[in-house]
Design an enzyme around this catalytic site. Sequence first.
Site, PDB file in Angstrom:
ATOM      1  N   LYS A  68       0.812  -1.218   0.000  1.00 38.00           N
ATOM      2  CA  LYS A  68       0.000   0.000   0.000  1.00 38.00           C
ATOM      3  C   LYS A  68       0.848   1.272   0.000  1.00 38.00           C
ATOM      4  CE  LYS A  68      -4.540  -1.334   0.619  1.00 38.00           C
ATOM      5  NZ  LYS A  68      -4.518  -2.613   1.291  1.00 38.00           N
TER       6      LYS A  68
ATOM      7  N   SER B 121      -8.630   1.051   8.942  1.00 41.93           N
ATOM      8  CA  SER B 121      -8.025   0.584  10.187  1.00 41.93           C
ATOM      9  C   SER B 121      -6.793  -0.230   9.840  1.00 41.93           C
ATOM     10  CB  SER B 121      -9.027  -0.253  10.973  1.00 41.93           C
ATOM     11  OG  SER B 121      -9.573  -1.237  10.129  1.00 41.93           O
TER      12      SER B 121
ATOM     13  N   GLU C 157      -9.410 -14.002  -3.597  1.00 41.15           N
ATOM     14  CA  GLU C 157     -10.056 -13.363  -2.456  1.00 41.15           C
ATOM     15  C   GLU C 157     -10.579 -14.424  -1.490  1.00 41.15           C
ATOM     16  OE1 GLU C 157     -13.445 -11.024  -3.666  1.00 41.15           O
ATOM     17  OE2 GLU C 157     -14.293 -12.695  -4.795  1.00 41.15           O
TER      18      GLU C 157
ATOM     19  N   GLY D 296     -15.945 -13.862   1.368  1.00 38.06           N
ATOM     20  CA  GLY D 296     -16.250 -12.537   0.824  1.00 38.06           C
ATOM     21  C   GLY D 296     -15.929 -12.499  -0.656  1.00 38.06           C
TER      22      GLY D 296
ATOM     23  N   ASP E 223     -17.110 -11.177  -3.272  1.00 34.36           N
ATOM     24  CA  ASP E 223     -17.807 -10.147  -4.065  1.00 34.36           C
ATOM     25  C   ASP E 223     -17.107  -9.866  -5.391  1.00 34.36           C
ATOM     26  OD1 ASP E 223     -15.880  -8.951  -2.140  1.00 34.36           O
ATOM     27  OD2 ASP E 223     -16.280  -7.163  -3.328  1.00 34.36           O
TER      28      ASP E 223
ATOM     29  N   SER F  72       1.225  -9.835  -0.438  1.00 35.14           N
ATOM     30  CA  SER F  72       0.875  -8.405  -0.376  1.00 35.14           C
ATOM     31  C   SER F  72       1.285  -7.698   0.905  1.00 35.14           C
ATOM     32  CB  SER F  72      -0.619  -8.226  -0.632  1.00 35.14           C
ATOM     33  OG  SER F  72      -1.371  -9.042   0.226  1.00 35.14           O
TER      34      SER F  72
END
Length: 333
Positions: free
Chosen positions: A67, A92, A218, A222, A224, A318
Amino acid sequence: MNAQAQQDALRSIPPGLPTYDDVLTAAWRIKDVAHRTPVLTSRTADARTGGKLFFKAENFQRSGAFKFRGAYNAIARLSPEAKTRGVVAFSSGNHAQAIAYAGQLQGVPTVIIMPQDAPAMKVAATKGYGGEVVMYDRYTEDREAIGRRLSAERGLTLIPPYDHEDVIAGQGTAAKELFEEVGSLDMLLVCTGGGGLLAGSALAAKALSPECRIYGVEPEAGNDAQQSFRSGSIVRIPVPATIADGAQTTYIGTKTFPIMRALVDDILTVSDAQLVDTMRFFVERMKIVVEPTGCLSAAAALNGIVPCEGKRVGIIISGGNVDPKALAGFLAG
Ligand SMILES: *Cc1c(COP(=O)(O)O)cnc(C)c1O
């Protein structure tokens, strides 16, 4: 994908979204500050999968996750006036720490909106990087509304964790480094939450290794991104129950989705149990600490979710931000 199909895929991405050129300029902007993280290999992983696996170790990136790349790039792109006023982010997790750290390095004030019950270690890390932490109650208050109010009152620029052109371009620099180091690959596996890392990686892969198949991975609980990818429109889900806290996103981005649809081959899922096994594999065999979300891509390879036999496979690890006590708990369980 042949050359023609590749051109058609790239052309199907709507104008205004980042391209590989943006990944290149992001790489130039971060070159003196971001770590060029190592690419690791493991004979055990190769023997287990029958492939040749290349692990891009972003758990060694500054602030502990990829990130930092997108955060630094996005802040660097701001006008001098916007830099003086500062930026705001709500998270968070790793994006908050990355924004605080990237802001500190560029002399830009940062405000991070965090839930009152955020882990003390993460709050302390964010403050340690010079971020001003604003707490909110996640059950009664809306963090996006607080972000909008702060940005209106104080002129702060809001930088979201994935649905932003400069963030996507910055995240693509990790895969760019991977291809530069190991050459072309048959497959690239990318941990996926809101799809910033996946979209950026796909731009780099299509430019540097056009035949490479690209998969997002993923958490099963979850899925999605998988539902969205397969149905062709963005699907929203309730907050998923998974140990992969960096991928608890409830919908993918309006900027990441078109890039994924054009360039990605499929979205795969792995279970929490497979993430724990993978964390253990990393500690036992490769002697590295990887957070649950960072294990998504490797878990897909090590569990045969995607066959790796005879293939050269890139795996983006990651991040590595996991509380030592939590890690011990996962490994003991
Ligand atoms: C944020 C994050 C992800 C997901 O990235 P997206 O760009 O939201 O898809 C994956 N792994 C880690 C460690 C993260 O911090």
